[in-house]
Structures are given as structure tokens and as C-alpha cells.
Write a protein that holds these residues in place. Structure first.
Motif, PDB file in Angstrom:
ATOM      1  N   GLY A 126     -14.260  17.318  -6.831  1.00 53.86           N
ATOM      2  CA  GLY A 126     -14.132  16.483  -8.379  1.00 53.86           C
ATOM      3  C   GLY A 126     -14.218  17.238  -9.166  1.00 53.86           C
ATOM      4  O   GLY A 126     -15.762  18.286  -8.800  1.00 53.86           O
ATOM      5  N   VAL A 127     -13.685  16.853 -10.199  1.00 55.71           N
ATOM      6  CA  VAL A 127     -14.826  17.732 -11.501  1.00 55.71           C
ATOM      7  C   VAL A 127     -16.816  17.658 -11.822  1.00 55.71           C
ATOM      8  O   VAL A 127     -16.627  17.750 -11.775  1.00 55.71           O
ATOM      9  CB  VAL A 127     -13.772  17.891 -12.753  1.00 55.71           C
ATOM     10  N   ALA A 128     -15.877  16.458 -11.406  1.00 55.94           N
ATOM     11  CA  ALA A 128     -17.830  15.900 -11.248  1.00 55.94           C
ATOM     12  C   ALA A 128     -18.392  16.255 -10.436  1.00 55.94           C
ATOM     13  O   ALA A 128     -20.303  16.565 -10.686  1.00 55.94           O
ATOM     14  CB  ALA A 128     -17.867  13.617 -11.235  1.00 55.94           C
ATOM     15  N   PHE A 129     -18.091  17.086  -9.002  1.00 55.08           N
ATOM     16  CA  PHE A 129     -18.948  17.737  -8.286  1.00 55.08           C
ATOM     17  C   PHE A 129     -18.746  18.884  -8.425  1.00 55.08           C
ATOM     18  O   PHE A 129     -19.657  19.491  -7.490  1.00 55.08           O
ATOM     19  CB  PHE A 129     -18.353  16.726  -6.617  1.00 55.08           C
ATOM     20  N   TYR A 130     -18.692  19.088  -9.026  1.00 59.56           N
ATOM     21  CA  TYR A 130     -17.787  21.031  -8.810  1.00 59.56           C
ATOM     22  C   TYR A 130     -19.136  21.660  -9.709  1.00 59.56           C
ATOM     23  O   TYR A 130     -18.732  22.567  -9.244  1.00 59.56           O
ATOM     24  CB  TYR A 130     -16.413  21.062 -10.028  1.00 59.56           C
ATOM     25  N   ASN A 131     -20.054  21.723 -10.785  1.00 60.70           N
ATOM     26  CA  ASN A 131     -21.081  22.396 -11.184  1.00 60.70           C
ATOM     27  C   ASN A 131     -22.455  21.687 -10.020  1.00 60.70           C
ATOM     28  O   ASN A 131     -22.663  23.042 -10.122  1.00 60.70           O
ATOM     29  CB  ASN A 131     -21.460  21.704 -12.367  1.00 60.70           C
ATOM     30  N   VAL A 132     -22.721  20.952  -9.059  1.00 55.02           N
ATOM     31  CA  VAL A 132     -23.530  20.386  -8.011  1.00 55.02           C
ATOM     32  C   VAL A 132     -22.623  22.180  -7.012  1.00 55.02           C
ATOM     33  O   VAL A 132     -23.256  22.555  -6.713  1.00 55.02           O
ATOM     34  CB  VAL A 132     -23.524  19.395  -7.527  1.00 55.02           C
ATOM     35  N   GLY A 133     -21.711  21.868  -6.421  1.00 51.99           N
ATOM     36  CA  GLY A 133     -20.586  22.481  -5.882  1.00 51.99           C
ATOM     37  C   GLY A 133     -21.562  24.540  -6.138  1.00 51.99           C
ATOM     38  O   GLY A 133     -20.405  25.170  -5.034  1.00 51.99           O
ATOM     39  N   ARG A 134     -21.125  25.393  -6.678  1.00 48.21           N
ATOM     40  CA  ARG A 134     -20.764  25.594  -7.874  1.00 48.21           C
ATOM     41  C   ARG A 134     -22.794  26.687  -8.471  1.00 48.21           C
ATOM     42  O   ARG A 134     -23.226  27.569  -8.891  1.00 48.21           O
ATOM     43  CB  ARG A 134     -20.183  26.505  -8.556  1.00 48.21           C
ATOM     44  N   SER A 135     -23.552  25.703  -8.002  1.00 48.33           N
ATOM     45  CA  SER A 135     -24.922  25.372  -8.338  1.00 48.33           C
ATOM     46  C   SER A 135     -25.672  26.664  -7.909  1.00 48.33           C
ATOM     47  O   SER A 135     -26.884  27.093  -8.254  1.00 48.33           O
ATOM     48  CB  SER A 135     -25.299  24.580  -8.396  1.00 48.33           C
ATOM     49  N   LEU A 136     -25.433  27.519  -6.504  1.00 47.62           N
ATOM     50  CA  LEU A 136     -26.661  28.412  -6.291  1.00 47.62           C
ATOM     51  C   LEU A 136     -26.038  30.071  -6.581  1.00 47.62           C
ATOM     52  O   LEU A 136     -26.816  30.494  -5.968  1.00 47.62           O
ATOM     53  CB  LEU A 136     -26.142  28.817  -4.659  1.00 47.62           C
ATOM     54  N   THR A 137     -25.413  29.780  -7.581  1.00 46.96           N
ATOM     55  CA  THR A 137     -25.160  31.151  -8.408  1.00 46.96           C
ATOM     56  C   THR A 137     -26.430  32.062  -8.443  1.00 46.96           C
ATOM     57  O   THR A 137     -27.156  32.806  -8.212  1.00 46.96           O
ATOM     58  CB  THR A 137     -24.582  31.651  -9.660  1.00 46.96           C
ATOM     59  N   THR A 138     -27.641  31.048  -9.390  1.00 48.96           N
ATOM     60  CA  THR A 138     -28.782  31.020  -9.804  1.00 48.96           C
ATOM     61  C   THR A 138     -29.656  31.775  -8.480  1.00 48.96           C
ATOM     62  O   THR A 138     -30.379  32.844  -8.438  1.00 48.96           O
ATOM     63  CB  THR A 138     -29.326  30.788 -10.240  1.00 48.96           C
ATOM     64  N   VAL A 139     -29.302  31.354  -8.188  1.00 48.91           N
ATOM     65  CA  VAL A 139     -30.392  31.564  -6.069  1.00 48.91           C
ATOM     66  C   VAL A 139     -29.577  32.350  -5.865  1.00 48.91           C
ATOM     67  O   VAL A 139     -30.019  33.147  -4.769  1.00 48.91           O
ATOM     68  CB  VAL A 139     -30.046  30.137  -5.308  1.00 48.91           C
ATOM     69  N   PHE A 140     -28.383  32.456  -5.083  1.00 45.88           N
ATOM     70  CA  PHE A 140     -27.623  34.040  -5.214  1.00 45.88           C
ATOM     71  C   PHE A 140     -28.860  35.398  -5.666  1.00 45.88           C
ATOM     72  O   PHE A 140     -28.575  36.709  -5.025  1.00 45.88           O
ATOM     73  CB  PHE A 140     -26.610  34.365  -5.256  1.00 45.88           C
ATOM     74  N   ASN A 141     -28.179  35.027  -6.744  1.00 44.42           N
ATOM     75  CA  ASN A 141     -28.873  36.025  -7.859  1.00 44.42           C
ATOM     76  C   ASN A 141     -30.066  36.916  -7.461  1.00 44.42           C
ATOM     77  O   ASN A 141     -30.383  37.987  -8.211  1.00 44.42           O
ATOM     78  CB  ASN A 141     -28.693  35.612  -9.571  1.00 44.42           C
TER      79      ASN A 141
END
Length: 351
Positions: A126-141
Motif C-alpha cells: 500500500g501507499v501507506a507502507f511504501y516509504n517504510v518498504g523503501r526506507s533502507l536507502t540510507t543504510v545501503f548508502n
């Protein structure tokens, strides 16, 4: 990244100082609002194209391909317009050079992964969970900067990353508890985060091949993506699904598809515009606030009910991302303010 007019940075700085405070505040408010509206609209529009019960279009690769095609055509069109209207429209001249396209190809592969996994994540969650689902960008950086560039990260930055990871796992747990968790969508979100990080690293390496022009890079990335998507469309059978799609001749369908492509192109422009009128740090903070507003809007629009812990996971992700941005900004400012060894030697000699 501005499309209109060529300007001198020093002249812009002087002009901004001369402008009244209220005018500058209004300009910033309008630019930030434009970024929010464009970004949020693009997410909701893509969700409609990818997972709407009324549309019932199960071709996420084709949707992504079409958006790349629209961006490529827009870049070429603006380049032609700039040639006919010099001084009015400022856009780099674009000519497809196969050697440059080959140089950009490794980045284009990562770029394809980034936009495809983004859309696949949005299709399954869902759009509501979308940001959490893609939240690991900073960690991968942080992880890729250490593995590929041998750059270390401070304790405080790592601490903010741990908050993001904690928020991600809590969000996954709460989605599972509510019976709305899609492991496939979550996996695509993690892969999208990884590709976003790789895209940032490869972009720095490839930029010299396009003379440092973001617009040329956008053109070559999307042109390469259009070519690479064709065999992928045949492989996954989406062309057959598209042929059987009952709304294929609908002007509404193609209008929405084209609008999605326009938003995909516009997000690059408004992002650059927001950075130009504010700063990279403010842009990151604005992006975090936008993600929060987007989550609230999604819960309201889809009439969802979320638990306290679910909201806590979102706040952890957004708070950790904001804290990381602040920590990195503070560290960069501290480095700039510290005198270099040569300056110390000069000052001690009284020079």
C-alpha cells in the motif's frame, strides 16, 4: 537544472539578497509545494496504474518502459526547442552517441533496477507502507560507501541507521500483524533501496561521460532503458497481456499513462528546483516531511486503520532519516570549518 534561462550563480546570490524577505519566503513555499504535489501525485498515479481494481492492468514492466519513453521524448523535444529558441529555453543539445550510450550502460542497468523495483514495490504494498518498504536507502548508502569507496561512518550516523532498521522491522511486523504484509513487495522495496544507493555511486562515475550534465544523463539513461526493456517485456509475457487488455484503445488509459510519464520527468526538475532555492539539507528534510504527509494521505484516502506501533515504525523511519541528514550536514560543516594543516603552519609562522 532549470529549463528556463541561463544564469550566473553569483548573480543569483546577489539577486536573492536584494529580494524582500516575504518574496523569497513565497518563492521557497511555492517551490516546496510544487515538489510535494508532483512527488505525491506521481506515487498515487503510479499506484493506480499498477494496482487499480478498476483498471486491472498487470503490466508493471510496460508501465515503467512507457514512462522512460515519455522522458526520452521530452528531453529530445526540449533540446530541439532550445535550438529554435536560444536564450528563452535553456536545455543542452542532445544527440545519441553510441559510445556515450555504452559508457552510461552500467548505470542504466542499475537505473532500470531502481525504477522497476520501485514500481513493483508500489504494486504489491500500500501507499501507506511504501516509504517504510523503501526506507533502507540510507543504510545501503553507508554500507556501500564502506565496501566500495572505503569511507567510514561516524558513530552518531550509524546510530541513526539503527533507528531506521528498527523502524523498518517494526513496520514489517505490524503489517504482518494486520494481515496486509506482502513479502514480495517488501523484497522489491529492499532491492529498490539497494539500487537507489548504487545509482548515486555510479552516477558520480558516469557524469564525466556526459560532460557533467544531469539532463544528458537523464536522456541516455532513459534511452538505454527503453532498448533494454524490450526483450524483458517479451520474456515476462507482458506484451501478450497488454494485447488482451480491454482498455488498450481507451484515450483515458493512454492519457493517464502519459501523465505518469510527465510526472516522472517533472520530479527530476522540481527536485533540482527545490535544491536551488533552498539547500541539499533542506531538500532532504522536505522529502522526509513529504513522506510523512504522503503516509497520512494514503491512510485517509484508502480509509485504513493503523495501530499505534505501526505509526511508531513510520516515525522511527522518518525520524532516523531526518537525524542522519542532520548529522551528516553537521559533520560536513565541521570539516569545512576546521583549518587545513598548511593553514595551521602559516598561522604559527605569522604569515
Amino acid at each position: 537544472m532549470a529549463l528556463m534561462g541561463a544564469s550566473d550563480p553569483s548573480g543569483e546570490a546577489e539577486a536573492s539578497e536584494e529580494k524582500p524577505f516575504l518574496l523569497r519566503a513565497l518563492q521557497i513555499a511555492l517551490v516546496v509545494s510544487l515538489y510535494w504535489v508532483t512527488s505525491i501525485s506521481m506515487v498515487f498515479l503510479n499506484k493506480y496504474l499498477l494496482d487499480s481494481p478498476s483498471l486491472r492492468l498487470d503490466t508493471p514492466i510496460f508501465v515503467t518502459f512507457y514512462q522512460c519513453l515519455v522522458t526520452t521524448l521530452l528531453c529530445k523535444g526540449l533540446s530541439a526547442l532550445a535550438a529554435f529558441c536560444p536564450g528563452i529555453v535553456n536545455f543542452p543539445s542532445l544527440r545519441l552517441d553510441l559510445r556515450v550510450a555504452h559508457s552510461v550502460l552500467p548505470l542504466s542497468v542499475v537505473f532500470i533496477g531502481m525504477i522497476t523495483f520501485n514500481n513493483l514495490c508500489l504494486k504489491y504494498v500500500g501507499v501507506a507502507f511504501y516509504n517504510v518498504g523503501r526506507s533502507l536507502t540510507t543504510v545501503f548508502n553507508v554500507l556501500l560507501s564502506y565496501l566500495l569507496l572505503k569511507q567510514t561512518t561516524s558513530f552518531y550516523a550509524l546510530l541513526t541507521c539503527s533507528v531506521i532498521i528498527g523502524g523498518f522491522w517494526l513496520g514489517v511486523d505490524q503489517e504482518g500483524a494486520e494481515g496486509t504484509l506482502s513479502w514480495m513487495g517488501t523484497l522489491f522495496g529492499v532491492l529498490a533501496s539497494l539500487c537507489v544507493s548504487l545509482n548515486a555511486i555510479y552516477t558520480k562515475k558516469v557524469l564525466p561521460a556526459v560532460d557533467g550534465s544531469i539532463w544528458r544523463l537523464t536522456f541516455y539513461n532513459n534511452a538505454n532503458a527503453c532498448v533494454l526493456f524490450l526483450p524483458l517485456l517479451l520474456l515476462v509475457g507482458e506484451l501478450q497481456a497488454l494485447r488482451d487488455f480491454p482498455q488498450l484503445a481507451s484515450t483515458h488509459f493512454w492519457g493517464v499513462m502519459t501523465l505518469g510519464g510527465l510526472f516522472g520527468f517533472a520530479i527530476g526538475y522540481v527536485t533540482g528546483l527545490q535544491i536551488k532555492f533552498t539547500s541539499p539539507l533542506t531538500h532532504n528534510v522536505s522529502g522526509t516531511a513529504k513522506a510523512c504527509a504522503q503516509t497520512v494521505l494514503a491512510v485517509l484516502c484508502y480509509e485504513e486503520t493503523k495501530s499505534f506501533l505501526w505509526w511508531t515504525s513510520n516515525m522511527m523511519v522518518l525520524g532516523g532519516s531526518s537525524a542522519y541528514t542532520w548529522v551528516r550536514g553537521w559533520e560536513m560543516k565541521k570539516i569545512q570549518e576546521e583549518p587545513s594543516p598548511k593553514e595551521d603552519e602559516k598561522s604559527s609562522m605569522g604569515v
